[in-house]
Design an enzyme around this catalytic site. Structure first.
Site, PDB file in Angstrom:
ATOM      1  N   GLY A 175       0.827  -1.208   0.000  1.00  0.00           N
ATOM      2  CA  GLY A 175       0.000   0.000   0.000  1.00  0.00           C
ATOM      3  C   GLY A 175       0.858   1.254   0.000  1.00  0.00           C
ATOM      4  O   GLY A 175       0.519   2.270   0.622  1.00  0.00           O
TER       5      GLY A 175
ATOM      6  N   GLY B 272      -1.587   7.125   1.896  1.00  0.00           N
ATOM      7  CA  GLY B 272      -1.121   8.213   2.768  1.00  0.00           C
ATOM      8  C   GLY B 272       0.065   7.802   3.622  1.00  0.00           C
ATOM      9  O   GLY B 272       1.148   8.403   3.545  1.00  0.00           O
ATOM     10  N   PHE B 273      -0.106   6.772   4.450  1.00  0.00           N
ATOM     11  CA  PHE B 273       1.012   6.312   5.290  1.00  0.00           C
ATOM     12  C   PHE B 273       2.134   5.762   4.409  1.00  0.00           C
ATOM     13  O   PHE B 273       3.310   5.998   4.669  1.00  0.00           O
ATOM     14  CB  PHE B 273       0.571   5.182   6.237  1.00  0.00           C
ATOM     15  CG  PHE B 273      -0.343   5.588   7.362  1.00  0.00           C
ATOM     16  CD1 PHE B 273      -0.539   6.914   7.701  1.00  0.00           C
ATOM     17  CD2 PHE B 273      -1.006   4.617   8.106  1.00  0.00           C
ATOM     18  CE1 PHE B 273      -1.379   7.280   8.751  1.00  0.00           C
ATOM     19  CE2 PHE B 273      -1.848   4.961   9.157  1.00  0.00           C
ATOM     20  CZ  PHE B 273      -2.039   6.282   9.484  1.00  0.00           C
TER      21      PHE B 273
ATOM     22  N   ARG C  60      -1.467  -0.711  -6.451  1.00  0.00           N
ATOM     23  CA  ARG C  60      -2.276  -1.328  -7.512  1.00  0.00           C
ATOM     24  C   ARG C  60      -2.576  -0.370  -8.657  1.00  0.00           C
ATOM     25  O   ARG C  60      -3.213  -0.749  -9.636  1.00  0.00           O
ATOM     26  CB  ARG C  60      -3.556  -1.943  -6.949  1.00  0.00           C
ATOM     27  CG  ARG C  60      -4.467  -0.938  -6.344  1.00  0.00           C
ATOM     28  CD  ARG C  60      -5.733  -1.534  -5.812  1.00  0.00           C
ATOM     29  NE  ARG C  60      -6.370  -0.514  -5.020  1.00  0.00           N
ATOM     30  CZ  ARG C  60      -7.589  -0.560  -4.562  1.00  0.00           C
ATOM     31  NH1 ARG C  60      -8.324  -1.597  -4.790  1.00  0.00           N
ATOM     32  NH2 ARG C  60      -8.079   0.428  -3.874  1.00  0.00           N
TER      33      ARG C  60
ATOM     34  N   ASN D 234       1.169  -2.520   5.324  1.00  0.00           N
ATOM     35  CA  ASN D 234       0.429  -1.264   5.479  1.00  0.00           C
ATOM     36  C   ASN D 234      -0.878  -1.254   4.684  1.00  0.00           C
ATOM     37  O   ASN D 234      -1.805  -0.521   5.021  1.00  0.00           O
ATOM     38  CB  ASN D 234       1.351  -0.120   5.033  1.00  0.00           C
ATOM     39  CG  ASN D 234       0.616   1.169   4.793  1.00  0.00           C
ATOM     40  OD1 ASN D 234       0.052   1.746   5.727  1.00  0.00           O
ATOM     41  ND2 ASN D 234       0.577   1.622   3.544  1.00  0.00           N
TER      42      ASN D 234
ATOM     43  N   SER E 286      -4.192  -0.364  14.515  1.00  0.00           N
ATOM     44  CA  SER E 286      -4.974   0.857  14.722  1.00  0.00           C
ATOM     45  C   SER E 286      -5.439   0.897  16.169  1.00  0.00           C
ATOM     46  O   SER E 286      -5.614  -0.151  16.808  1.00  0.00           O
ATOM     47  CB  SER E 286      -6.195   0.830  13.794  1.00  0.00           C
ATOM     48  OG  SER E 286      -7.095   1.871  14.134  1.00  0.00           O
TER      49      SER E 286
ATOM     50  N   TYR F 227     -14.046  -3.267  10.957  1.00  0.00           N
ATOM     51  CA  TYR F 227     -12.750  -2.571  10.910  1.00  0.00           C
ATOM     52  C   TYR F 227     -12.025  -2.756  12.246  1.00  0.00           C
ATOM     53  O   TYR F 227     -10.847  -3.138  12.276  1.00  0.00           O
ATOM     54  CB  TYR F 227     -12.920  -1.088  10.573  1.00  0.00           C
ATOM     55  CG  TYR F 227     -11.587  -0.383  10.514  1.00  0.00           C
ATOM     56  CD1 TYR F 227     -10.683  -0.681   9.498  1.00  0.00           C
ATOM     57  CD2 TYR F 227     -11.203   0.528  11.487  1.00  0.00           C
ATOM     58  CE1 TYR F 227      -9.424  -0.080   9.456  1.00  0.00           C
ATOM     59  CE2 TYR F 227      -9.956   1.131  11.455  1.00  0.00           C
ATOM     60  CZ  TYR F 227      -9.074   0.826  10.434  1.00  0.00           C
ATOM     61  OH  TYR F 227      -7.825   1.412  10.405  1.00  0.00           O
TER      62      TYR F 227
ATOM     63  N   GLY G  57      -3.989   6.340  15.981  1.00  0.00           N
ATOM     64  CA  GLY G  57      -5.363   6.845  16.111  1.00  0.00           C
ATOM     65  C   GLY G  57      -5.684   7.702  14.904  1.00  0.00           C
ATOM     66  O   GLY G  57      -5.202   7.433  13.792  1.00  0.00           O
TER      67      GLY G  57
ATOM     68  N   PHE H  73      -7.569   8.035   4.175  1.00  0.00           N
ATOM     69  CA  PHE H  73      -8.288   6.958   4.869  1.00  0.00           C
ATOM     70  C   PHE H  73      -9.807   7.193   4.879  1.00  0.00           C
ATOM     71  O   PHE H  73     -10.589   6.299   4.561  1.00  0.00           O
ATOM     72  CB  PHE H  73      -7.749   6.880   6.308  1.00  0.00           C
ATOM     73  CG  PHE H  73      -8.485   5.940   7.231  1.00  0.00           C
ATOM     74  CD1 PHE H  73      -8.131   4.607   7.303  1.00  0.00           C
ATOM     75  CD2 PHE H  73      -9.520   6.398   8.041  1.00  0.00           C
ATOM     76  CE1 PHE H  73      -8.805   3.732   8.165  1.00  0.00           C
ATOM     77  CE2 PHE H  73     -10.198   5.550   8.903  1.00  0.00           C
ATOM     78  CZ  PHE H  73      -9.830   4.212   8.966  1.00  0.00           C
TER      79      PHE H  73
HETATM   80  C1  8X3 Z   1      -7.742   4.624  11.953  1.00  0.00           C
HETATM   81  C2  8X3 Z   1      -8.135   5.116  13.295  1.00  0.00           C
HETATM   82  O1  8X3 Z   1     -10.041   5.937  14.758  1.00  0.00           O
HETATM   83  O2  8X3 Z   1     -10.288   6.233  12.378  1.00  0.00           O
HETATM   84  O3  8X3 Z   1      -7.255   3.339  11.996  1.00  0.00           O
HETATM   85  O4  8X3 Z   1     -10.493   4.052  13.331  1.00  0.00           O
HETATM   86  S1  8X3 Z   1      -9.816   5.342  13.424  1.00  0.00           S
END
Ligand code: 8X3
Length: 254
Positions: free
Chosen positions: A13, A17-18, A38, A87, A140, A153, A184, A190
């Protein structure tokens, strides 16, 4: 104390961003890079930024056959991978569990868990053979603290945490390190992905506050990766100072 310097870093990935920030940090450190993505255009654009040797891996992370083919065809010059950053992944949707799209759930499990364990299983034997390596999994805070709409998630990231810790148990005596990096709220694409391209909705997540940046997270990865060889950071949970904890909600009636 002698710091560790990885020679060859594989980032999944990498065009995200990361991912871009990881690539930048490890290029600055002088590592060879294997960059996975990709989108051919995005991958070319990213690879062109660096003067270190770069090998590009173009495949959909959820495509098992493509992953195996591409990993097996990594040229000799890049084959001694001593840092894998798992990632690739993300969140899809924020609806209540009973209204969420089942396909989003399946896709999150495929991206965040199934693909991550496949990649790990493909890369790990070489590390064990060379008695050298480090896997940084991108977990996360969602894997530690549930939140409404987080369901799969959150669960997928809890999986990543426990998988990372269990790997350490099996890797005792191999010198291979494993770190679960748990960011966080970070301002990256994302949320645009989570809200399926709805940039306005995504912007509200980051409005009027200070979130982590991709660079913050990449600096944490760099710290873990360059720590002396005898030191393993098992888990690294980071939040923006603006994010904290609230009380558990209690239903009240009447
Ligand atoms: C991302 C953090 O808080 O948006 O992994 O789930 S959160």
């Amino acid at each position: 104390m002698q710091k560790y310097k990885p020679d060859c870093v594989l980032i999944t990935g990498a065009t995200g961003g990361f991912g871009q920030a990881f690539a930048q940090n490890f290029a600055d450190l002088g590592c060879k890079l294997i960059l996975h993505g990709r989108s051919p255009e995005k991958l070319d654009e990213l690879a062109a930024k660096f003067s270190v040797p770069v090998h590009k891996l173009l495949f959909d992370v959820t495509d098992k056959e493509a992953m195996i083919r591409k990993i097996e065809s990594i040229p000799e010059e890049f084959s001694d991978i001593d840092l894998l950053i798992n990632n690739a992944g993300g969140a899809l949707g924020l609806d209540k569990a009973y209204e969420a799209d089942l396909e989003d759930w399946e896709q999150m499990i495929e991206m965040n868990d199934t693909s991550l364990v496949r990649m790990t299983r493909l890369i790990l034997p070489g590390m064990v053979k060379r008695q050298r390596g480090h896997i940084i999994n991108i977990g996360s805070t969602a894997g530690n603290y549930p939140y409404p709409g987080g369901h799969v998630y959150c669960a997928s990231k809890a999986f990543v945490k426990q998988f990372s810790l269990a790997l350490r148990a099996d890797l005792a005596g191999t010198k291979i390190r494993v770190t679960n990096l748990e960011p966080g709220q970070a301002e990256t694409p994302f949320s645009v992905a989570r809200f399926k391209g709805n940039t306005e909705k995504a912007a509200t997540v980051y409005a009027n506050t200070i979130s982590l940046t991709a660079e913050d997270v990449a600096n944490a990865a760099l710290f873990a990766a360059t720590s002396p060889e005898h030191m393993n950071i098992n888990r690294m949970e980071i939040m923006p100072t603006t994010q904290s904890f609230g009380p558990l909600p209690v239903e009240r009636h009447g």
